[in-house]
Design a protein around this motif. Structure first.
Motif, PDB file in Angstrom:
ATOM      1  N   TRP A   1       0.833  -1.210   0.000  1.00  0.00           N
ATOM      2  CA  TRP A   1       0.000   0.000   0.000  1.00  0.00           C
ATOM      3  C   TRP A   1       0.869   1.261   0.000  1.00  0.00           C
ATOM      4  O   TRP A   1       0.609   2.214  -0.724  1.00  0.00           O
ATOM      5  CB  TRP A   1      -0.926  -0.017   1.215  1.00  0.00           C
ATOM      6  CG  TRP A   1      -1.698   1.261   1.391  1.00  0.00           C
ATOM      7  CD1 TRP A   1      -2.812   1.664   0.720  1.00  0.00           C
ATOM      8  CD2 TRP A   1      -1.377   2.321   2.304  1.00  0.00           C
ATOM      9  NE1 TRP A   1      -3.214   2.902   1.147  1.00  0.00           N
ATOM     10  CE2 TRP A   1      -2.348   3.329   2.126  1.00  0.00           C
ATOM     11  CE3 TRP A   1      -0.376   2.517   3.239  1.00  0.00           C
ATOM     12  CZ2 TRP A   1      -2.351   4.505   2.848  1.00  0.00           C
ATOM     13  CZ3 TRP A   1      -0.364   3.692   3.969  1.00  0.00           C
ATOM     14  CH2 TRP A   1      -1.344   4.669   3.775  1.00  0.00           C
ATOM     15  N   ILE A   2       1.915   1.253   0.832  1.00  0.00           N
ATOM     16  CA  ILE A   2       2.816   2.410   0.891  1.00  0.00           C
ATOM     17  C   ILE A   2       3.451   2.662  -0.474  1.00  0.00           C
ATOM     18  O   ILE A   2       3.502   3.794  -0.954  1.00  0.00           O
ATOM     19  CB  ILE A   2       3.912   2.203   1.969  1.00  0.00           C
ATOM     20  CG1 ILE A   2       3.296   2.300   3.371  1.00  0.00           C
ATOM     21  CG2 ILE A   2       5.034   3.231   1.813  1.00  0.00           C
ATOM     22  CD1 ILE A   2       4.239   1.928   4.488  1.00  0.00           C
ATOM     23  N   GLU A   3       3.925   1.565  -1.109  1.00  0.00           N
ATOM     24  CA  GLU A   3       4.554   1.703  -2.423  1.00  0.00           C
ATOM     25  C   GLU A   3       3.578   2.276  -3.449  1.00  0.00           C
ATOM     26  O   GLU A   3       3.956   3.068  -4.309  1.00  0.00           O
ATOM     27  CB  GLU A   3       5.065   0.338  -2.909  1.00  0.00           C
ATOM     28  CG  GLU A   3       6.251  -0.182  -2.125  1.00  0.00           C
ATOM     29  CD  GLU A   3       6.595  -1.617  -2.499  1.00  0.00           C
ATOM     30  OE1 GLU A   3       6.094  -2.098  -3.521  1.00  0.00           O
ATOM     31  OE2 GLU A   3       7.366  -2.250  -1.762  1.00  0.00           O
ATOM     32  N   GLU A   4       2.320   1.864  -3.360  1.00  0.00           N
ATOM     33  CA  GLU A   4       1.323   2.255  -4.356  1.00  0.00           C
ATOM     34  C   GLU A   4       0.722   3.626  -4.080  1.00  0.00           C
ATOM     35  O   GLU A   4       0.562   4.444  -4.983  1.00  0.00           O
ATOM     36  CB  GLU A   4       0.208   1.194  -4.392  1.00  0.00           C
ATOM     37  CG  GLU A   4      -0.869   1.474  -5.416  1.00  0.00           C
ATOM     38  CD  GLU A   4      -0.359   1.409  -6.843  1.00  0.00           C
ATOM     39  OE1 GLU A   4      -0.938   2.097  -7.707  1.00  0.00           O
ATOM     40  OE2 GLU A   4       0.630   0.695  -7.103  1.00  0.00           O
ATOM     41  N   HIS A   5       0.364   3.925  -2.816  1.00  0.00           N
ATOM     42  CA  HIS A   5      -0.439   5.110  -2.502  1.00  0.00           C
ATOM     43  C   HIS A   5       0.310   6.230  -1.784  1.00  0.00           C
ATOM     44  O   HIS A   5      -0.277   7.275  -1.510  1.00  0.00           O
ATOM     45  CB  HIS A   5      -1.658   4.698  -1.655  1.00  0.00           C
ATOM     46  CG  HIS A   5      -2.580   3.771  -2.388  1.00  0.00           C
ATOM     47  ND1 HIS A   5      -3.465   4.192  -3.361  1.00  0.00           N
ATOM     48  CD2 HIS A   5      -2.739   2.418  -2.298  1.00  0.00           C
ATOM     49  CE1 HIS A   5      -4.145   3.154  -3.825  1.00  0.00           C
ATOM     50  NE2 HIS A   5      -3.717   2.064  -3.203  1.00  0.00           N
ATOM     51  N   CYS A   6       1.582   6.013  -1.451  1.00  0.00           N
ATOM     52  CA  CYS A   6       2.329   7.062  -0.751  1.00  0.00           C
ATOM     53  C   CYS A   6       3.491   7.596  -1.580  1.00  0.00           C
ATOM     54  O   CYS A   6       4.492   8.067  -1.039  1.00  0.00           O
ATOM     55  CB  CYS A   6       2.845   6.534   0.597  1.00  0.00           C
ATOM     56  SG  CYS A   6       1.497   6.133   1.737  1.00  0.00           S
ATOM     57  N   LYS A   7       3.372   7.460  -2.880  1.00  0.00           N
ATOM     58  CA  LYS A   7       4.378   8.046  -3.764  1.00  0.00           C
ATOM     59  C   LYS A   7       4.270   9.571  -3.669  1.00  0.00           C
ATOM     60  O   LYS A   7       3.175  10.101  -3.430  1.00  0.00           O
ATOM     61  CB  LYS A   7       4.137   7.606  -5.208  1.00  0.00           C
ATOM     62  CG  LYS A   7       4.263   6.119  -5.426  1.00  0.00           C
ATOM     63  CD  LYS A   7       3.878   5.777  -6.854  1.00  0.00           C
ATOM     64  CE  LYS A   7       3.874   4.279  -7.069  1.00  0.00           C
ATOM     65  NZ  LYS A   7       3.333   3.904  -8.366  1.00  0.00           N
ATOM     66  N   PRO A   8       5.359  10.274  -3.894  1.00  0.00           N
ATOM     67  CA  PRO A   8       5.313  11.747  -3.798  1.00  0.00           C
ATOM     68  C   PRO A   8       4.212  12.365  -4.671  1.00  0.00           C
ATOM     69  O   PRO A   8       3.479  13.244  -4.214  1.00  0.00           O
ATOM     70  CB  PRO A   8       6.709  12.164  -4.269  1.00  0.00           C
ATOM     71  CG  PRO A   8       7.570  10.984  -3.965  1.00  0.00           C
ATOM     72  CD  PRO A   8       6.716   9.779  -4.133  1.00  0.00           C
ATOM     73  N   GLN A   9       4.098  11.881  -5.918  1.00  0.00           N
ATOM     74  CA  GLN A   9       3.095  12.447  -6.818  1.00  0.00           C
ATOM     75  C   GLN A   9       1.680  12.206  -6.304  1.00  0.00           C
ATOM     76  O   GLN A   9       0.821  13.090  -6.327  1.00  0.00           O
ATOM     77  CB  GLN A   9       3.254  11.852  -8.228  1.00  0.00           C
ATOM     78  CG  GLN A   9       2.321  12.463  -9.262  1.00  0.00           C
ATOM     79  CD  GLN A   9       2.538  13.963  -9.423  1.00  0.00           C
ATOM     80  OE1 GLN A   9       3.659  14.424  -9.514  1.00  0.00           O
ATOM     81  NE2 GLN A   9       1.451  14.728  -9.444  1.00  0.00           N
ATOM     82  N   THR A  10       1.448  10.972  -5.792  1.00  0.00           N
ATOM     83  CA  THR A  10       0.122  10.638  -5.258  1.00  0.00           C
ATOM     84  C   THR A  10      -0.221  11.516  -4.058  1.00  0.00           C
ATOM     85  O   THR A  10      -1.336  12.044  -3.953  1.00  0.00           O
ATOM     86  CB  THR A  10       0.069   9.149  -4.844  1.00  0.00           C
ATOM     87  OG1 THR A  10       0.488   8.341  -5.935  1.00  0.00           O
ATOM     88  CG2 THR A  10      -1.328   8.735  -4.418  1.00  0.00           C
ATOM     89  N   LEU A  11       0.754  11.671  -3.140  1.00  0.00           N
ATOM     90  CA  LEU A  11       0.523  12.511  -1.959  1.00  0.00           C
ATOM     91  C   LEU A  11       0.291  13.973  -2.358  1.00  0.00           C
ATOM     92  O   LEU A  11      -0.559  14.647  -1.776  1.00  0.00           O
ATOM     93  CB  LEU A  11       1.714  12.403  -1.005  1.00  0.00           C
ATOM     94  CG  LEU A  11       1.893  11.042  -0.316  1.00  0.00           C
ATOM     95  CD1 LEU A  11       3.195  11.007   0.464  1.00  0.00           C
ATOM     96  CD2 LEU A  11       0.721  10.720   0.592  1.00  0.00           C
TER      97      LEU A  11
END
Length: 198
Positions: free
Chosen positions: A172-182
């Motif tokens: 989940w961190i790899e998928e949803h906590c990317k800089p662009q996503t945040l």
């Protein structure tokens, strides 16, 4: 006068006797060679079983019911099979642990990258943030970000086991906590705060 008529017969008998002796000697040599080869084969098998008993830990743990009695070949083979299966399971378990640790390292690298970008942004614009923002606004931004993240977190996480939970969290961190996503989440939250729907 000497009669030579009997000589060929005697020579034939001597020749037959010699041939028979040669045959018997050849058979004896073959029998000895076969016996030696068989003994060598048996010694090799015995050494193999002895080596297995030395190498396989469970073969060295004597059962109380057996006492000091030597293990049979069938028991040695079964204990060896059991130990190999145990080693396969341990190998698989270690591979899974390595995979989990790699995911953790990846997640930490992503977090490190995020923090570095935040620090860099602050260093480039040190005057930003000097104006005081009310706590309620800060809380609203935080709540909006957390609500958005929790929705994806709740949809992605499985809690059947701790190991599965760990793997899901890092995925989940790899998928949803990317800089662009945040960044997209923060922009969306700030946009909603700036333009609230009435």
């Amino acid at each position: 006068m000497i009669d030579n008529t009997c000589s060929p017969t005697l020579d034939d008998e001597d020749s037959d006797y010699q041939q028979e002796s040669i045959k018997n000697a050849y058979k004896d040599r073959r029998r000895r060679a076969h016996t030696q080869a068989e003994q060598k084969r048996r010694d090799a098998i015995k050494k193999g079983y002895d080596d297995l008993q030395t190498i396989v830990p469970t073969c060295q743990q004597q059962d109380c019911s057996i006492g000091s009695q030597k293990l049979s070949k069938a028991v040695v083979l079964q204990k060896t099979i059991d130990y190999i299966q145990f080693l396969h399971k341990e190998k698989k378990k270690q591979e899974e642990e390595v995979s989990t640790l790699r995911k953790e390292v990846m997640a930490l690298k992503i977090m490190k990258s995020n923090y570095e970008q935040i620090v860099k942004a602050h260093q480039n614009n040190p005057q930003e943030g000097t104006d005081q923002v009310p706590d309620q606004v800060k809380f609203s931004v935080f709540q909006g970000i957390m609500d958005s993240l929790f929705q994806t977190f709740n949809a992605s996480i499985s809690v059947n086991s701790f190991q599965e939970l760990s793997a899901c969290v890092f995925s989940w961190i790899e998928e949803h906590c990317k800089p662009q996503t945040l960044r997209d989440i923060v922009r969306s939250v700030l946009h909603q705060l700036k333009n609230p729907l009435y």
